[in-house]
Design a protein around this motif. Structure first.
Motif, PDB file in Angstrom:
ATOM      1  N   LYS A  28       0.847  -1.194   0.000  1.00 42.49           N
ATOM      2  CA  LYS A  28       0.000   0.000   0.000  1.00 42.49           C
ATOM      3  C   LYS A  28       0.887   1.250   0.000  1.00 42.49           C
ATOM      4  O   LYS A  28       2.082   1.156   0.255  1.00 42.49           O
ATOM      5  N   PRO A  29       0.329   2.414  -0.307  1.00 44.54           N
ATOM      6  CA  PRO A  29       1.144   3.636  -0.340  1.00 44.54           C
ATOM      7  C   PRO A  29       1.911   3.894   0.959  1.00 44.54           C
ATOM      8  O   PRO A  29       3.055   4.339   0.930  1.00 44.54           O
ATOM      9  N   GLU A  30       1.304   3.576   2.107  1.00 40.60           N
ATOM     10  CA  GLU A  30       2.017   3.797   3.366  1.00 40.60           C
ATOM     11  C   GLU A  30       3.184   2.818   3.524  1.00 40.60           C
ATOM     12  O   GLU A  30       4.193   3.150   4.148  1.00 40.60           O
ATOM     13  N   ASP A  31       3.066   1.610   2.932  1.00 38.26           N
ATOM     14  CA  ASP A  31       4.187   0.663   2.948  1.00 38.26           C
ATOM     15  C   ASP A  31       5.333   1.183   2.083  1.00 38.26           C
ATOM     16  O   ASP A  31       6.502   1.079   2.446  1.00 38.26           O
ATOM     17  N   ARG A  32       4.978   1.760   0.947  1.00 39.21           N
ATOM     18  CA  ARG A  32       6.002   2.333   0.067  1.00 39.21           C
ATOM     19  C   ARG A  32       6.694   3.521   0.734  1.00 39.21           C
ATOM     20  O   ARG A  32       7.898   3.703   0.602  1.00 39.21           O
ATOM     21  N   ILE A  43       9.162   2.079   3.150  1.00 42.96           N
ATOM     22  CA  ILE A  43      10.364   1.615   2.438  1.00 42.96           C
ATOM     23  C   ILE A  43      11.254   2.801   2.086  1.00 42.96           C
ATOM     24  O   ILE A  43      12.470   2.756   2.261  1.00 42.96           O
ATOM     25  N   GLN A  44      10.644   3.861   1.582  1.00 39.68           N
ATOM     26  CA  GLN A  44      11.403   5.067   1.237  1.00 39.68           C
ATOM     27  C   GLN A  44      12.139   5.596   2.461  1.00 39.68           C
ATOM     28  O   GLN A  44      13.308   5.961   2.396  1.00 39.68           O
ATOM     29  N   GLY A  45      11.460   5.609   3.598  1.00 42.61           N
ATOM     30  CA  GLY A  45      12.061   6.115   4.828  1.00 42.61           C
ATOM     31  C   GLY A  45      13.234   5.275   5.305  1.00 42.61           C
ATOM     32  O   GLY A  45      14.271   5.817   5.702  1.00 42.61           O
ATOM     33  N   ILE A  46      13.086   3.948   5.273  1.00 37.86           N
ATOM     34  CA  ILE A  46      14.198   3.113   5.751  1.00 37.86           C
ATOM     35  C   ILE A  46      15.376   3.164   4.798  1.00 37.86           C
ATOM     36  O   ILE A  46      16.528   3.062   5.226  1.00 37.86           O
ATOM     37  N   LEU A  47      15.111   3.360   3.504  1.00 35.58           N
ATOM     38  CA  LEU A  47      16.222   3.477   2.556  1.00 35.58           C
ATOM     39  C   LEU A  47      16.892   4.843   2.644  1.00 35.58           C
ATOM     40  O   LEU A  47      18.084   4.962   2.385  1.00 35.58           O
ATOM     41  N   ASP A  74      12.574  -8.187   5.637  1.00 33.48           N
ATOM     42  CA  ASP A  74      12.493  -8.488   7.070  1.00 33.48           C
ATOM     43  C   ASP A  74      11.940  -7.305   7.863  1.00 33.48           C
ATOM     44  O   ASP A  74      11.109  -7.471   8.760  1.00 33.48           O
ATOM     45  N   LYS A  75      12.396  -6.094   7.535  1.00 34.91           N
ATOM     46  CA  LYS A  75      11.914  -4.906   8.241  1.00 34.91           C
ATOM     47  C   LYS A  75      10.421  -4.688   7.991  1.00 34.91           C
ATOM     48  O   LYS A  75       9.682  -4.299   8.895  1.00 34.91           O
ATOM     49  N   LEU A  76       9.975  -4.935   6.751  1.00 38.73           N
ATOM     50  CA  LEU A  76       8.549  -4.805   6.455  1.00 38.73           C
ATOM     51  C   LEU A  76       7.733  -5.772   7.310  1.00 38.73           C
ATOM     52  O   LEU A  76       6.669  -5.424   7.819  1.00 38.73           O
ATOM     53  N   TRP A  77       8.224  -6.983   7.467  1.00 37.06           N
ATOM     54  CA  TRP A  77       7.499  -7.952   8.271  1.00 37.06           C
ATOM     55  C   TRP A  77       7.556  -7.591   9.762  1.00 37.06           C
ATOM     56  O   TRP A  77       6.542  -7.603  10.448  1.00 37.06           O
ATOM     57  N   ASP A  78       8.760  -7.284  10.241  1.00 33.35           N
ATOM     58  CA  ASP A  78       8.930  -6.998  11.668  1.00 33.35           C
ATOM     59  C   ASP A  78       8.155  -5.759  12.112  1.00 33.35           C
ATOM     60  O   ASP A  78       7.542  -5.760  13.183  1.00 33.35           O
ATOM     61  N   ASP A  79       8.172  -4.708  11.300  1.00 36.24           N
ATOM     62  CA  ASP A  79       7.578  -3.438  11.709  1.00 36.24           C
ATOM     63  C   ASP A  79       6.135  -3.244  11.258  1.00 36.24           C
ATOM     64  O   ASP A  79       5.377  -2.521  11.892  1.00 36.24           O
ATOM     65  N   ARG A  80       5.766  -3.881  10.122  1.00 39.57           N
ATOM     66  CA  ARG A  80       4.435  -3.614   9.562  1.00 39.57           C
ATOM     67  C   ARG A  80       3.621  -4.875   9.298  1.00 39.57           C
ATOM     68  O   ARG A  80       2.500  -4.798   8.820  1.00 39.57           O
ATOM     69  N   GLN A  81       4.176  -6.051   9.551  1.00 42.32           N
ATOM     70  CA  GLN A  81       3.527  -7.337   9.284  1.00 42.32           C
ATOM     71  C   GLN A  81       3.059  -7.446   7.832  1.00 42.32           C
ATOM     72  O   GLN A  81       1.976  -7.939   7.534  1.00 42.32           O
ATOM     73  N   VAL A  82       3.901  -6.965   6.908  1.00 38.52           N
ATOM     74  CA  VAL A  82       3.636  -7.054   5.482  1.00 38.52           C
ATOM     75  C   VAL A  82       4.588  -8.099   4.917  1.00 38.52           C
ATOM     76  O   VAL A  82       5.805  -7.969   5.040  1.00 38.52           O
ATOM     77  N   ASP A  83       4.023  -9.151   4.317  1.00 36.94           N
ATOM     78  CA  ASP A  83       4.821 -10.242   3.776  1.00 36.94           C
ATOM     79  C   ASP A  83       4.778 -10.186   2.256  1.00 36.94           C
ATOM     80  O   ASP A  83       3.729 -10.419   1.653  1.00 36.94           O
ATOM     81  N   VAL A  84       5.901  -9.835   1.639  1.00 36.68           N
ATOM     82  CA  VAL A  84       5.997  -9.774   0.181  1.00 36.68           C
ATOM     83  C   VAL A  84       7.238 -10.538  -0.258  1.00 36.68           C
ATOM     84  O   VAL A  84       8.200 -10.685   0.494  1.00 36.68           O
ATOM     85  N   SER A  85       7.207 -11.006  -1.498  1.00 39.66           N
ATOM     86  CA  SER A  85       8.355 -11.723  -2.040  1.00 39.66           C
ATOM     87  C   SER A  85       9.451 -10.719  -2.427  1.00 39.66           C
ATOM     88  O   SER A  85       9.199  -9.514  -2.559  1.00 39.66           O
ATOM     89  N   ALA A  90       8.575  -3.125  -6.845  1.00 38.92           N
ATOM     90  CA  ALA A  90       8.104  -1.914  -6.169  1.00 38.92           C
ATOM     91  C   ALA A  90       9.195  -0.848  -6.150  1.00 38.92           C
ATOM     92  O   ALA A  90       8.928   0.330  -6.391  1.00 38.92           O
ATOM     93  N   LEU A  91      10.443  -1.251  -5.884  1.00 34.17           N
ATOM     94  CA  LEU A  91      11.545  -0.286  -5.876  1.00 34.17           C
ATOM     95  C   LEU A  91      11.748   0.311  -7.269  1.00 34.17           C
ATOM     96  O   LEU A  91      12.007   1.507  -7.411  1.00 34.17           O
TER      97      LEU A  91
END
Length: 166
Positions: A65-69, A72-76, A89-100, A107-108
């Motif tokens: 979702k846009p907030e997930d993107r 990602i922008q913020g952590i990069l 891993d950070k997406l899962w740990d912090d947001r419980q979003v599981d993507v391949s 997305a990047l």
């Protein structure tokens, strides 16, 4: 994928039909085929609307979702040397979003973030050391200095040389 007709154009097509314009002429003016005009007229006769409000959206729902993107922008921005699996891993740990990893890579790319590799020389650059050297030896004419090539030297610092750029 076919072009989507805007609501205003659909309304205009209905008005042309009400003005007794031939279907083929409506299709030509709207830039669509006759079948599209017939489908719009059928929808209008049955519901009185020009847009099917009960139609399902095209495609699958987006995993990121846009907030997930934005996350990602913020952590990069904070650490551009993260690997895809670390971002995952950070997406899962912090947001419980599981993507391949493939989804994350796409997305990047869509976010116009590319993987860049810095040169070994740039990784070894130390501005403070450079300023100290110039202060100490800057008065010596360059013709008096002999430079030795140290490009093959590895100090074993194992610093990362990959990063994300936007």
């Amino acid at each position: 994928m076919p072009r989507t007709l805007g609501t205003e154009l659909r309304k205009r097509m209905i008005q042309w039909w009400k003005d007794d314009m031939p279907i083929s002429e409506i299709a030509k003016l709207a830039g669509c085929c006759n079948q599209t005009v017939y489908a719009l007229l059928s929808l209008y006769r049955n519901t009185g609307e020009v847009v099917n409000s009960s139609a399902l959206p095209y495609g699958r729902p987006k995993l990121l979702k846009p907030e997930d993107r934005a996350y990602i922008q913020g952590i990069l921005d904070a650490d551009p040397t993260l690997y895809l699996d670390e971002i995952q891993d950070k997406l899962w740990d912090d947001r419980q979003v599981d993507v391949s990893l493939a989804t994350l890579s796409r997305a990047l790319t869509q976010m116009a973030i590319t993987n860049k590799k810095i040169s070994y020389q740039a990784a070894q650059h130390d501005a403070l050391l450079e300023a100290t050297w110039i202060g100490e030896y800057g008065s010596i004419p360059k013709e008096y200095i002999v430079w030795l090539d140290e490009s093959g030297v590895d100090t074993g610092d194992h610093s990362r040389v990959n990063g994300w750029h936007h």
